[in-house]
Design a protein around this motif. Structure first.
Motif, short mmCIF file in Angstrom:
data_model
loop_
_atom_site.label_atom_id
_atom_site.label_comp_id
_atom_site.label_asym_id
_atom_site.label_seq_id
_atom_site.Cartn_x
_atom_site.Cartn_y
_atom_site.Cartn_z
N ARG A 19 -7.16 -28.66 -15.70
CA ARG A 19 -6.28 -29.79 -16.00
C ARG A 19 -4.85 -29.29 -16.25
O ARG A 19 -3.87 -29.91 -15.78
CB ARG A 19 -6.80 -30.53 -17.24
N THR A 20 -4.73 -28.20 -16.98
CA THR A 20 -3.39 -27.65 -17.24
C THR A 20 -2.71 -27.24 -15.93
O THR A 20 -1.52 -27.47 -15.73
CB THR A 20 -3.51 -26.46 -18.18
N LEU A 21 -3.51 -26.62 -15.02
CA LEU A 21 -2.96 -26.19 -13.74
C LEU A 21 -2.47 -27.38 -12.92
O LEU A 21 -1.41 -27.34 -12.30
CB LEU A 21 -4.01 -25.39 -12.96
N ASN A 22 -3.27 -28.46 -12.92
CA ASN A 22 -2.85 -29.67 -12.19
C ASN A 22 -1.54 -30.22 -12.76
O ASN A 22 -0.65 -30.64 -12.02
CB ASN A 22 -3.95 -30.72 -12.26
N GLU A 23 -1.46 -30.20 -14.12
CA GLU A 23 -0.22 -30.68 -14.73
C GLU A 23 0.95 -29.78 -14.36
O GLU A 23 2.06 -30.25 -14.09
CB GLU A 23 -0.39 -30.73 -16.25
N LEU A 24 0.70 -28.44 -14.34
CA LEU A 24 1.78 -27.52 -13.96
C LEU A 24 2.22 -27.74 -12.52
O LEU A 24 3.41 -27.69 -12.21
CB LEU A 24 1.31 -26.08 -14.15
N ASP A 58 6.16 -29.80 -8.75
CA ASP A 58 6.62 -30.71 -7.69
C ASP A 58 7.82 -31.54 -8.16
O ASP A 58 8.79 -31.75 -7.42
CB ASP A 58 5.47 -31.63 -7.26
N ARG A 59 7.73 -32.00 -9.41
CA ARG A 59 8.85 -32.80 -9.93
C ARG A 59 10.11 -31.95 -10.06
O ARG A 59 11.21 -32.40 -9.73
CB ARG A 59 8.47 -33.40 -11.29
N LEU A 60 9.91 -30.70 -10.53
CA LEU A 60 11.09 -29.82 -10.65
C LEU A 60 11.68 -29.50 -9.28
O LEU A 60 12.90 -29.44 -9.14
CB LEU A 60 10.70 -28.55 -11.37
#
Length: 786
Positions: free
Chosen positions: A512-517, A522-524
């Motif tokens: 889950r943390t990796l998906n958030e990263l 992508d946003r960055l």
């Protein structure tokens, strides 16, 4: 089966001796006439030949020793005895000691390649005053030098008159790398010892040179008269065929002997006995043979009886001793004999007794002193015959308690006793050992003992007797450890299962943390592209403002001039005013046209860059044009900075690739050099270079002369979110995007070269034709959907 009749050794030896004597007497008469006398003559010839060989060997040994001494003298200097035009002083000193001590050398001298004498040494005790001026003498006519120059080995000469000491000598010459070393040996010193030795043994020893001239004789005047005896039969034969037998008349006496040729010198050596002495041995042989045969018959018969009696007595003692050993009596007295064979037999019996006793002691020590192996020996009725200390410690019963009892009386139950007896019966029948196997039994203390046991048969004291050896190892502790290990394995399985569940939960949290990263990345990336797009728009607006403003100013000025021209036209127009107005119109038109064309060029370049970066479409383009378009978009950033941008991209490099990702890579590398490499410096230079490579590839590099990158950071600059300007506007995604575009979309590789204070160079090497399969189904890293 009936035993053969036995004969005593005494009568057996006597009978054999009588038979041999009878045959010998019959043969002696014939052998004396047809074999003994010819054999004696042959023996005499061999003796004469041996004496000649001894004399030759004496001379050979002297020559060998001389040759060895000269070889050692030649090897005394690592650089060679002759150094330039002089002789090594160390070699010369050794040579002087050699001629003074050896006693055979007349001279040792060194000759250059031109056959001129460089230096020489003479025996100090003799002294030759007439040789003081011999250095520099020409020895080119010396035969030994001509022979030595043709090979690499020492060469001996026949006798000649020495040019240094003017005495008869023989010479030996050794080739050197830059000349020769020659040693001269006195002829008299070579032959005197052998001649005197022959006289002491009533032996005539003569020496001749290769021409048959006497050089050594018991008569010292013979060499002085230069007497030649080459016509004598043995001398002539030796000169022709190396050795010859015959007679010589010398000083009125006849001598018979051998003449042998010495190959190294070509000399002939004759060694012979007086003729009457040589023939006397044949006559004495006949008489002696008869006397010896008769005496041998009588004496041999008597001696044979005595020896046979003595051998028989000693053999009986050895038989008695061996019988005592067979009974186990190792303390029996060892017989002593002076007959070698019987003594060897007695010694072998004694050694055998000691070896058997030693092995018994070794076996006893192994059984008694083994700390962990319990050994028991049983008879056919399974009763204990032997019981070692390890058995006492393991089972708790002493040896006295165990001897004569069966296992059922000690540590087995009824069923175990029956099984044990069946095992012994099987071993006795098949002869094969049983085990190893694991079993349990109870000791004297009632505790259960696990054992690892092997049982096998051994011979007993009697010929048909069988004993059984049982060897046990206590494995109770191993069994206990196995139980503990099984328990520990069960606990470990439970712990592993619990840990596996914990790891699964942790993996889920990490996923889950990796998906958030990834989402954040992508946003960055999108934010970074929007920031770049904003910077591009600002730059476009700034670049277009100047040419459009200039065109607007020119048209405004033209409108004011047109208004004034109309006013003057109503009042009356002069020719000069019309010309001035036309000139103003032309100037304004030229200014407006040039600035509008500049704006159109900028808009076209910006449009192409925007289209490439937005679509990431593949097309064929020229590298120099793409670099020119990217440089135009970067001009607003570098226009008012103290940093210069240099471009060296040759025309004619055509690519079938993706101009958008390639342009984004180039822009990011230039911005990275401007922000990270040159920022804060008063001046600097950014350089873009490109070249075509072999193998349908091209190289594009962006370098700066800024502060460079530390070695420990060079492996991390392409990692996502890694930046040295954290909190100062750096996102850490620029070089990561560049690396992904180069290695992914463009199908190339990216290399970094940098040293602190020396700037940095990023070089991308890509194919002229980008790979097609890498862009199917996905946009390049760092791009965004329109």
């Amino acid at each position: 089966m009936k035993a053969p009749r036995a004969l005593s050794i005494r009568w057996l030896l006597v009978g054999q001796f009588v038979l041999v004597i009878a045959l010998s007497v019959a043969l002696v008469v014939a052998l004396t006439l047809f074999w003994r006398l010819p054999l004696e003559r042959e023996r005499q010839h061999h003796e004469q030949q041996r004496m000649a060989t001894v004399v030759v060997q004496q001379l050979q040994d002297l020559l060998n020793a001389t040759e060895l001494q000269l070889e050692m003298l030649r090897a005394a200097s690592p650089g060679g005895p002759i150094q330039g035009k002089r002789v090594d002083p160390l070699v010369r000193r050794f040579a002087q000691q050699l001629v003074d001590q050896a006693g055979t050398f007349q001279a040792i001298y060194w000759v250059g390649p031109d056959a001129l004498v460089l230096d020489f040494v003479l025996p100090f005790a003799l002294g030759y005053p007439t040789t003081a001026g011999r250095s520099g003498a020409d020895l080119s006519n010396l035969p030994i030098l001509r022979l030595t120059a043709q090979g690499e080995h020492p060469v001996w000469s026949d006798q000649y008159l020495s040019p240094l000491v003017e005495q008869p000598v023989v010479g030996i010459a050794l080739p050197l790398s830059n000349g020769f070393m020659v040693a001269e040996i006195s002829v008299q010193a070579l032959v005197t010892g052998s001649v005197e030795w022959g006289q002491r043994g009533d032996l005539l020893v003569l020496f001749t040179d290769s021409r048959g001239e006497l050089v050594g004789s018991p008569d010292p005047l013979d060499p002085l008269h230069r007497r030649n005896i080459a016509h004598l039969e043995p001398i002539a034969g030796a000169l022709d065929s190396a050795r010859s037998h015959g007679r010589i008349e010398h000083q009125g006496k006849a001598f018979e002997g051998y003449a042998m040729r010495l190959d190294r010198l070509g000399w002939v050596v004759f060694a012979g006995q007086p003729l009457e002495r040589a023939r006397a041995t044949e006559r004495a042989a006949s008489i002696l043979s008869t006397v010896v045969v008769l005496f041998a018959i009588g004496f041999g018969l008597l001696l044979n009886l005595l020896v046979a009696t003595r051998i028989g007595r000693h053999l009986r003692r050895s038989v008695d001793y061996s019988e005592a050993l067979a009974r186990g009596d190792y303390e029996a007295t060892t017989p002593r004999s002076r007959i070698a064979e019987v003594q060897q037999l007695e010694h072998s019996l004694s050694q055998m007794a000691q070896e058997v006793r030693r092995r018994e002691q070794q076996l006893r020590a192994i059984i008694d002193l083994g700390p962990t192996v319990a050994v028991q020996i049983y008879d056919r009725d399974s009763r204990v015959v032997d019981w070692n200390p390890a058995s006492e410690r393991m089972l708790g019963y002493s040896r006295a308690q165990a001897i004569g009892k069966r296992p059922v009386d000690l540590y087995y139950d009824t069923q175990q006793q029956a099984d044990f007896e069946a095992i012994l019966e099987r071993i006795a029948r098949t002869g094969e050992p049983f085990g190893p196997f694991e079993g349990a039994l109870r000791g004297a203390d009632g505790a259960l003992h696990w054992i690892y046991s092997t049982t096998f048969a051994i011979p007993g004291q009697q010929a048909d007797e069988v004993r059984f050896v049982c060897m046990d190892i206590d494995i109770s502790e191993i069994k206990r450890l196995e139980a503990e290990l099984r328990s520990l394995n069960s606990e470990l399985e439970d712990r592993v299962q619990q840990r596996t569940q914990s790891l699964e939960q942790a993996n889920n949290e990490l996923q889950r943390t990796l998906n958030e990263l990834r989402s954040t990345q992508d946003r960055l990336v999108q934010a970074d592209k929007l920031a770049a797009l904003g910077s591009l728009v600002a730059g476009v607006a700034h670049e277009l403002n100047t040419p459009i403003g200039n065109a607007l100013m020119a048209t405004s000025t033209l409108q004011e001039s047109l208004r004034q021209f109309r006013e003057r036209l109503q009042q009356g127009l002069r020719r000069s005013e019309l010309d001035a107005f036309v000139q103003q119109v032309g100037t304004a038109d030229d200014i407006a046209t040039r600035n509008l064309e500049r704006a159109a060029e900028l808009i076209s370049s910006f449009k192409q860059v925007a289209v490439d970066q937005a679509s990431s479409q593949r097309r064929r383009f020229q590298l120099s044009e793409l670099v020119h378009e990217i440089v135009l978009t970067l001009q607003p950033m570098l226009k008012h900075s103290p940093y210069a941008l240099e471009v060296e991209v040759p025309a004619g490099i055509w690519l079938d690739s993706f101009p958008g990702p390639l342009g984004q890579v180039l822009a990011n590398l230039v911005q990275n050099a401007w922000v990270h490499g040159l920022q804060g410096r008063a001046s600097g230079r950014i350089r873009i270079e490109a070249s075509a490579l072999e193998g349908e590839q091209f190289a594009l590099s962006v370098s700066d002369d800024g502060k460079g990158i530390a070695p420990h950071l060079q492996d991390r600059v392409f990692e996502p979110f890694f930046t040295t300007r954290l909190g100062q506007g750096g996102s850490g995604l620029g070089l990561h995007i560049v690396h992904n575009l180069v290695t992914g979309v463009l199908g190339g590789r990216l290399a970094l070269e940098s040293s602190p204070g020396q700037g940095a160079r990023f070089t991308l090497t890509c194919p002229l034709v980008a790979p097609r399969e890498l862009v199917q189904g996905a946009a390049p890293v760092g791009s965004a959907a329109p």
